[in-house]
Scaffold this active site. Sequence first.
Site, short mmCIF file in Angstrom:
data_model
loop_
_atom_site.label_atom_id
_atom_site.label_comp_id
_atom_site.label_asym_id
_atom_site.label_seq_id
_atom_site.Cartn_x
_atom_site.Cartn_y
_atom_site.Cartn_z
N HIS A 27 -17.11 -33.53 28.08
CA HIS A 27 -17.33 -33.54 26.78
C HIS A 27 -16.83 -32.34 26.17
O HIS A 27 -17.31 -31.13 26.36
CB HIS A 27 -18.94 -33.40 26.28
CG HIS A 27 -19.07 -33.61 24.77
ND1 HIS A 27 -19.05 -34.77 24.02
CD2 HIS A 27 -18.96 -32.32 23.55
CE1 HIS A 27 -19.35 -34.38 22.81
NE2 HIS A 27 -19.22 -33.19 22.52
N ARG A 120 -16.52 -43.26 19.30
CA ARG A 120 -17.78 -42.49 18.96
C ARG A 120 -18.34 -43.00 17.78
O ARG A 120 -17.59 -43.21 16.81
CB ARG A 120 -17.38 -40.88 18.97
CG ARG A 120 -18.59 -40.20 18.85
CD ARG A 120 -18.16 -38.84 18.82
NE ARG A 120 -19.21 -37.67 19.23
CZ ARG A 120 -19.20 -36.40 18.63
NH1 ARG A 120 -18.23 -36.07 17.89
NH2 ARG A 120 -20.21 -35.61 19.19
N ARG A 126 -25.69 -33.94 8.88
CA ARG A 126 -25.11 -32.93 8.36
C ARG A 126 -23.30 -33.00 8.77
O ARG A 126 -22.66 -32.31 8.41
CB ARG A 126 -25.65 -31.61 9.10
CG ARG A 126 -25.42 -31.53 10.26
CD ARG A 126 -26.22 -30.39 11.29
NE ARG A 126 -26.39 -30.65 12.49
CZ ARG A 126 -25.36 -30.42 13.37
NH1 ARG A 126 -24.17 -29.88 13.03
NH2 ARG A 126 -25.56 -30.76 14.83
N HIS A 177 -25.51 -35.34 24.21
CA HIS A 177 -26.52 -34.15 24.16
C HIS A 177 -27.79 -34.51 24.46
O HIS A 177 -28.87 -34.09 23.65
CB HIS A 177 -26.09 -32.99 23.15
CG HIS A 177 -24.64 -33.13 22.70
ND1 HIS A 177 -23.60 -33.14 23.63
CD2 HIS A 177 -23.92 -32.71 21.67
CE1 HIS A 177 -22.53 -32.63 23.14
NE2 HIS A 177 -22.80 -32.64 21.86
N ASP A 246 -18.34 -28.97 25.87
CA ASP A 246 -18.57 -28.99 24.62
C ASP A 246 -17.60 -27.95 24.05
O ASP A 246 -17.81 -27.57 22.80
CB ASP A 246 -19.94 -28.83 24.06
CG ASP A 246 -20.09 -28.99 22.39
OD1 ASP A 246 -19.10 -29.81 22.05
OD2 ASP A 246 -20.54 -28.39 21.69
N ASN A 251 -19.06 -25.44 14.98
CA ASN A 251 -20.28 -25.46 14.23
C ASN A 251 -21.26 -24.56 14.92
O ASN A 251 -22.24 -24.63 14.48
CB ASN A 251 -20.73 -26.81 14.02
CG ASN A 251 -20.79 -27.28 12.69
OD1 ASN A 251 -20.70 -26.34 11.60
ND2 ASN A 251 -20.80 -28.44 12.37
C1 0GY Z 1 -20.45 -31.67 19.39
C2 0GY Z 1 -21.27 -31.14 18.27
C3 0GY Z 1 -21.06 -31.00 16.98
C4 0GY Z 1 -20.11 -31.59 16.04
C5 0GY Z 1 -19.36 -32.44 16.43
O1 0GY Z 1 -18.09 -34.41 15.73
C6 0GY Z 1 -18.29 -33.24 15.43
O2 0GY Z 1 -18.15 -32.62 14.43
O3 0GY Z 1 -19.47 -33.38 17.53
C7 0GY Z 1 -22.27 -30.54 16.32
O4 0GY Z 1 -21.93 -29.85 15.43
O5 0GY Z 1 -23.37 -30.75 16.69
O6 0GY Z 1 -20.74 -32.65 20.13
O7 0GY Z 1 -19.59 -31.06 19.61
#
Ligand code: 0GY
Length: 290
Positions: A27, A120, A126, A177, A246, A251
């Site tokens: 990931h 995905r 959010r 996660h 990750d 964020n």
């Molecule tokens: C992650 C987590 C985040 C963001 C995204 O698609 C995304 O923008 O996955 C998060 O902000 O929790 O999985 O990397």
Amino acid sequence: MDPDYLPFHPNPSKPSYVPPPGAVDAHCHVFGPGDAFPYAPERKYTPCDAPKERLFALRDFLGFERNVIVQASCHGRDNRALVDALQSAGDKARGVAVVGPDIQLDELRAMHEAGVRAVRFNFVKRLVDATPKEVFLDIAEKIASLGWHIVVYFEAQDLEELTPFLKQLPTPIVVDHMGRPDIAKGVQHPDFQRFVRLLEENANIWTKVSCPERLSLSGPPGYDDVVPFSRHLVERFPDRALWGTDWPHPNMKSHMPDDGGLVDVIPRIAPDAASQQRLLVDNPLRLYWS
Ligand code: 0GY
């Protein structure tokens, strides 16, 4: 277009833990660079550029051989940065794309050729505007014909409502996660046990034991309060757990993790060589490289 969260760690430490040969970071993301691959107008955050070269250098530095690169919401449904990274990586990377209801089979086939093996579905409010479930079900039917699977991202409070939908999906499912549990409640709390039961009752559902940095209340370096959750899942579902950095941690506003420190958490959640081999090599290879 300034980034609205922290930049990734500029100088991660070399982990003490050495992953087994063939290990997969299952990931991670590539972002931009924004002048070559613009961010989506509908994005909810603007990331720091995190180009493929930096990801590949980190992979080598941390002792991994392969990446699964996941399309993040800041690139919307424009998978060009992802596909470009996959084409550069060759057999060392596979991808998870985000597509809309109008996606055509020939576009999916071209992505498959580049290394995409999943789509995905993001339910985190959010991060994305809601997509009707019927749209996701249509996409699921299309991608199933290519032998792909579905990665789902949701938060713990949404699991109950989502469960009937998850049960309808025709492919393997990977939950990002650990379904984002509330760590303060503990492993035995009914909320996390609901997630455990979902995996017990549905042999096609996998999970990533990733992102202690997002879930932890105790914080780095050890993310001690998250370890019992990850370890529980690795013990109960040794053949359906994946691990990832990750990187570049989109964020993250509280702190930016040291990626070497994250790798050093692995032997605490998969304590012996056999479970590490499954988590880091056998499981991701079965899902993404077979
Ligand atoms: C992650 C987590 C985040 C963001 C995204 O698609 C995304 O923008 O996955 C998060 O902000 O929790 O999985 O990397």
